[in-house]
Design a protein around this motif. Structure first.
Motif, PDB file in Angstrom:
ATOM      1  N   LYS A 108       0.799  -1.179  -0.074  1.00 25.06           N
ATOM      2  CA  LYS A 108      -0.159  -0.067  -0.093  1.00 25.06           C
ATOM      3  C   LYS A 108       0.906   1.360   0.042  1.00 25.06           C
ATOM      4  N   LEU A 109       0.200   2.602  -0.143  1.00 23.69           N
ATOM      5  CA  LEU A 109       0.997   3.816  -0.235  1.00 23.69           C
ATOM      6  C   LEU A 109       0.544   4.427   1.001  1.00 23.69           C
ATOM      7  N   VAL A 110       1.446   5.110   1.801  1.00 25.71           N
ATOM      8  CA  VAL A 110       1.146   5.902   2.947  1.00 25.71           C
ATOM      9  C   VAL A 110       1.916   7.222   2.647  1.00 25.71           C
ATOM     10  N   ALA A 111       1.119   8.003   3.152  1.00 30.13           N
ATOM     11  CA  ALA A 111       1.495   9.718   2.567  1.00 30.13           C
ATOM     12  C   ALA A 111       0.990  10.548   3.938  1.00 30.13           C
ATOM     13  N   GLU A 112       1.894  11.453   4.208  1.00 33.99           N
ATOM     14  CA  GLU A 112       1.632  12.550   5.089  1.00 33.99           C
ATOM     15  C   GLU A 112       1.134  13.789   4.192  1.00 33.99           C
ATOM     16  N   VAL A 113      -0.072  14.342   4.285  1.00 36.79           N
ATOM     17  CA  VAL A 113      -0.436  15.306   3.356  1.00 36.79           C
ATOM     18  C   VAL A 113      -0.903  16.458   4.444  1.00 36.79           C
ATOM     19  N   ASP A 114      -0.706  17.709   4.001  1.00 44.37           N
ATOM     20  CA  ASP A 114      -0.717  19.104   4.960  1.00 44.37           C
ATOM     21  C   ASP A 114      -2.543  19.245   4.987  1.00 44.37           C
ATOM     22  N   GLU A 115      -2.575  19.676   6.444  1.00 46.79           N
ATOM     23  CA  GLU A 115      -4.043  19.669   6.874  1.00 46.79           C
ATOM     24  C   GLU A 115      -4.742  20.396   6.250  1.00 46.79           C
ATOM     25  N   TYR A 116      -4.567  21.604   5.343  1.00 47.03           N
ATOM     26  CA  TYR A 116      -5.418  22.151   4.590  1.00 47.03           C
ATOM     27  C   TYR A 116      -6.216  21.249   3.533  1.00 47.03           C
ATOM     28  N   TYR A 117      -5.918  20.161   3.209  1.00 50.91           N
ATOM     29  CA  TYR A 117      -6.573  19.309   2.401  1.00 50.91           C
ATOM     30  C   TYR A 117      -7.557  18.414   3.053  1.00 50.91           C
ATOM     31  N   LEU A 118      -7.365  18.305   4.646  1.00 49.05           N
ATOM     32  CA  LEU A 118      -8.082  17.240   5.205  1.00 49.05           C
ATOM     33  C   LEU A 118      -9.633  17.263   5.014  1.00 49.05           C
ATOM     34  N   PRO A 119     -10.362  18.386   4.648  1.00 46.55           N
ATOM     35  CA  PRO A 119     -11.900  18.559   4.376  1.00 46.55           C
ATOM     36  C   PRO A 119     -12.110  17.854   2.807  1.00 46.55           C
ATOM     37  N   ARG A 120     -11.029  17.992   2.181  1.00 45.44           N
ATOM     38  CA  ARG A 120     -11.293  17.550   0.590  1.00 45.44           C
ATOM     39  C   ARG A 120     -10.912  16.129   0.195  1.00 45.44           C
ATOM     40  N   ILE A 121     -10.428  15.452   1.166  1.00 44.64           N
ATOM     41  CA  ILE A 121      -9.875  13.917   1.002  1.00 44.64           C
ATOM     42  C   ILE A 121     -10.638  13.140   1.741  1.00 44.64           C
ATOM     43  N   SER A 122     -11.304  12.086   1.214  1.00 45.67           N
ATOM     44  CA  SER A 122     -12.004  10.800   1.740  1.00 45.67           C
ATOM     45  C   SER A 122     -11.753   9.682   0.877  1.00 45.67           C
ATOM     46  N   GLN A 123     -12.364   8.595   1.721  1.00 44.09           N
ATOM     47  CA  GLN A 123     -12.084   7.277   1.106  1.00 44.09           C
ATOM     48  C   GLN A 123     -12.678   7.241  -0.450  1.00 44.09           C
ATOM     49  N   ASN A 124     -12.146   6.402  -1.074  1.00 46.10           N
ATOM     50  CA  ASN A 124     -12.642   5.907  -2.454  1.00 46.10           C
ATOM     51  C   ASN A 124     -12.153   7.069  -3.638  1.00 46.10           C
ATOM     52  N   GLN A 125     -11.586   8.057  -3.108  1.00 48.01           N
ATOM     53  CA  GLN A 125     -11.002   9.180  -4.226  1.00 48.01           C
ATOM     54  C   GLN A 125      -9.873   8.210  -4.922  1.00 48.01           C
ATOM     55  N   LYS A 126      -9.956   8.711  -6.186  1.00 50.71           N
ATOM     56  CA  LYS A 126      -9.014   8.002  -7.119  1.00 50.71           C
ATOM     57  C   LYS A 126      -7.834   8.646  -7.389  1.00 50.71           C
ATOM     58  N   GLY A 127      -6.650   8.137  -7.637  1.00 51.56           N
ATOM     59  CA  GLY A 127      -5.584   8.962  -8.241  1.00 51.56           C
ATOM     60  C   GLY A 127      -4.691   7.979  -8.970  1.00 51.56           C
ATOM     61  N   ARG A 128      -3.410   8.516  -9.294  1.00 55.03           N
ATOM     62  CA  ARG A 128      -2.491   7.571 -10.211  1.00 55.03           C
ATOM     63  C   ARG A 128      -1.144   7.923  -9.903  1.00 55.03           C
ATOM     64  N   ILE A 129      -0.283   7.110 -10.348  1.00 57.70           N
ATOM     65  CA  ILE A 129       1.290   7.105 -10.077  1.00 57.70           C
ATOM     66  C   ILE A 129       1.811   6.479 -11.338  1.00 57.70           C
ATOM     67  N   GLU A 130       3.155   6.902 -11.575  1.00 57.40           N
ATOM     68  CA  GLU A 130       3.672   6.219 -12.749  1.00 57.40           C
ATOM     69  C   GLU A 130       5.011   5.300 -12.077  1.00 57.40           C
ATOM     70  N   HIS A 131       4.909   4.127 -12.426  1.00 57.92           N
ATOM     71  CA  HIS A 131       6.064   3.105 -12.226  1.00 57.92           C
ATOM     72  C   HIS A 131       6.404   2.418 -13.366  1.00 57.92           C
ATOM     73  N   LYS A 132       7.701   2.647 -13.666  1.00 62.62           N
ATOM     74  CA  LYS A 132       8.702   1.852 -14.718  1.00 62.62           C
ATOM     75  C   LYS A 132       7.782   2.060 -16.110  1.00 62.62           C
ATOM     76  N   GLY A 133       7.501   3.478 -16.450  1.00 61.31           N
ATOM     77  CA  GLY A 133       6.977   3.975 -17.406  1.00 61.31           C
ATOM     78  C   GLY A 133       5.336   3.690 -17.679  1.00 61.31           C
ATOM     79  N   SER A 134       4.768   2.970 -16.722  1.00 62.22           N
ATOM     80  CA  SER A 134       3.189   2.765 -16.964  1.00 62.22           C
ATOM     81  C   SER A 134       2.321   3.448 -15.606  1.00 62.22           C
ATOM     82  N   VAL A 135       1.359   3.962 -16.216  1.00 60.87           N
ATOM     83  CA  VAL A 135       0.358   4.773 -15.082  1.00 60.87           C
ATOM     84  C   VAL A 135      -0.462   3.734 -14.382  1.00 60.87           C
ATOM     85  N   ILE A 136      -0.129   3.816 -13.005  1.00 62.95           N
ATOM     86  CA  ILE A 136      -0.996   2.709 -12.200  1.00 62.95           C
ATOM     87  C   ILE A 136      -2.164   3.388 -11.427  1.00 62.95           C
TER      88      ILE A 136
END
Length: 413
Positions: free
Chosen positions: A267-295
């Protein structure tokens, strides 16, 4: 005849001099107050961007580290000093494998004392149970003797009854036989009732004693099991991390001495600025890049506890493919907060640090004039423009540290 000549008043002369001077001073003061303050700057020293209408995607970017999907903290169950260490940090371990041994002489002595006391109580209860069994056996023997006496009395009664009817024995002897038979009969009945009641009472006591013994045996088992708590073993298989016990160092009950990472999934674990706390919730989607592919990734947990201005977010990978990852590897996560929509946007710049997005310099030919604006949402690339600017207008987006009190910037090539 003399002619009277009127002399001009000095007062009027002074007034004629003061009034124009006062009016002139007032003009200069008015001009100074109403004239917009300007500053000439080199055009190459500033950054100019164009207000555009583009698709705005509300997202944030933050760094997240790879961690095993499941981990278990390794805590000291029984406090003491580290006596032996059997493994090293980073080793792959199996369930039940010994990791370290602690020693606490005071606790060991307490265990021995408790064990002795429990064994003594068990022995006392066993003796009490044996005494009740012996009591039942003694009563059974007494009942056998009484039943024998009853049978003798009955046999004698039957014999004497025939002899008396044939007038062979006297009436007095027959009456004695009757009385003896009656006595033995009543005696047997009373003893049988007494033994039955005693037996029932003994069974209840024996059952209670057995329950008490079972509890004590269980306590003894737990006590002996607790003695094994000085040996720290692996509760599950995995990789041992953060394991740094020191020989001879004392650890209290509950102290953490390491962690076991289950090597099945990440899994991925991140420390995020408190400013974004009201705007982040479960099931929100994102993406990363790994070895040239988007995951694709998805928010699985938001821990709202704020520590030093940041909170924790956990994300899971949305792929069935087995990823070759390494614990501690860092990824840049692009987390989508809203869907794309076309709106008026302004490229980000340092001007926001000095104006908080309340005003900006709008370019007009070879100069730029200060104007009030209203900005809305933001992402790492753009600000959303809510008011004060139009599509196609050019604005200065570089820093305003030296221009805070200026209303017009004049450009010099």
């Amino acid at each position: 005849m003399d002619t009277i000549i009127n002399r001009k008043s000095k007062k009027n002369k002074y007034l004629l001099l003061v009034i124009p001077a006062f009016l002139l001073l007032g003009y200069f003061v008015y001009s100074a107050l109403t004239k917009k303050r300007s500053l000439t700057v080199e055009k190459g020293e500033i950054t100019i961007k164009t207000v555009e209408k583009e698709y705005f995607e509300d997202f944030i970017v933050f760094q997240a580290k790879v961690e095993p999907l499941n981990s278990m903290l390794l805590n000291v169950i029984e406090g003491g000093a580290i006596q032996e260490i059997f493994v090293e940090n980073g080793d792959l371990i199996e369930k039940g494998q010994p990791l370290a041994r602690l020693y606490n002489p005071n606790t060991e002595l307490s265990y021995v004392t408790q064990e002795t006391s429990i064994i003594e109580q068990i022995n006392n209860l066993s003796k009490a149970k044996l005494d009740l069994r012996n009591q039942e056996l003694s009563m059974a023997k007494d009942l056998v003797a009484i039943d024998h006496d009853y049978q003798d009395a009955k046999n004698q009664y039957d014999l004497h009854e025939k002899l008396y009817n044939e007038e062979i024995i006297s009436k007095n002897e027959w009456e004695k036989t009757q009385e003896n038979f009656r006595f033995q009969k009543e005696r047997k009945s009373i003893i049988q009732q007494t033994i039955q009641k005693e037996k029932q009472a003994n069974q209840i006591q024996i059952s209670q004693i057995s329950q008490s013994q079972a509890i004590m045996y269980k306590s003894l088992g737990i006590l002996r099991k607790n003695k094994n708590n000085f040996l720290v073993t692996a509760p599950l298989a995995g990789r041992l991390t953060s394991f740094e016990p020191v020989l001879g160092k004392n650890y209290n009950t509950g102290d953490n001495i390491g962690k076991i990472d289950v090597m099945k999934g990440y899994k991925l674990v991140a420390e995020v600025d408190e400013y974004y706390l009201p705007r982040i919730s479960q099931n929100q989607k994102g993406r990363i890049e790994h070895k040239g592919s988007v995951i694709d990734v998805v928010v699985s947990k938001v821990i709202p506890e704020i520590i030093k201005g940041r909170f924790t977010v956990e994300l899971n990978f949305m792929t069935d493919k087995e990823l070759t990852l390494q614990q501690g590897l860092s990824f840049s996560v692009r987390l989508i907060l809203s869907e794309k929509e076309k709106t008026l946007v302004l490229s980000k710049g340092r001007f926001y640090e000095d104006t908080s997005g309340k005003w900006i310099f709008v370019v007009n030919g070879n100069s730029a004039e200060r104007r009030k604006i209203e900005l809305g949402r933001e992402n790492p690339l753009y600000y959303e423009v809510l008011g004060g600017l139009k599509k196609g207008e050019k604005v200065v987006t570089s820093g305003y540290t030296d221009y805070k009190d200026v209303e017009i910037l004049n450009f010099e090539n």
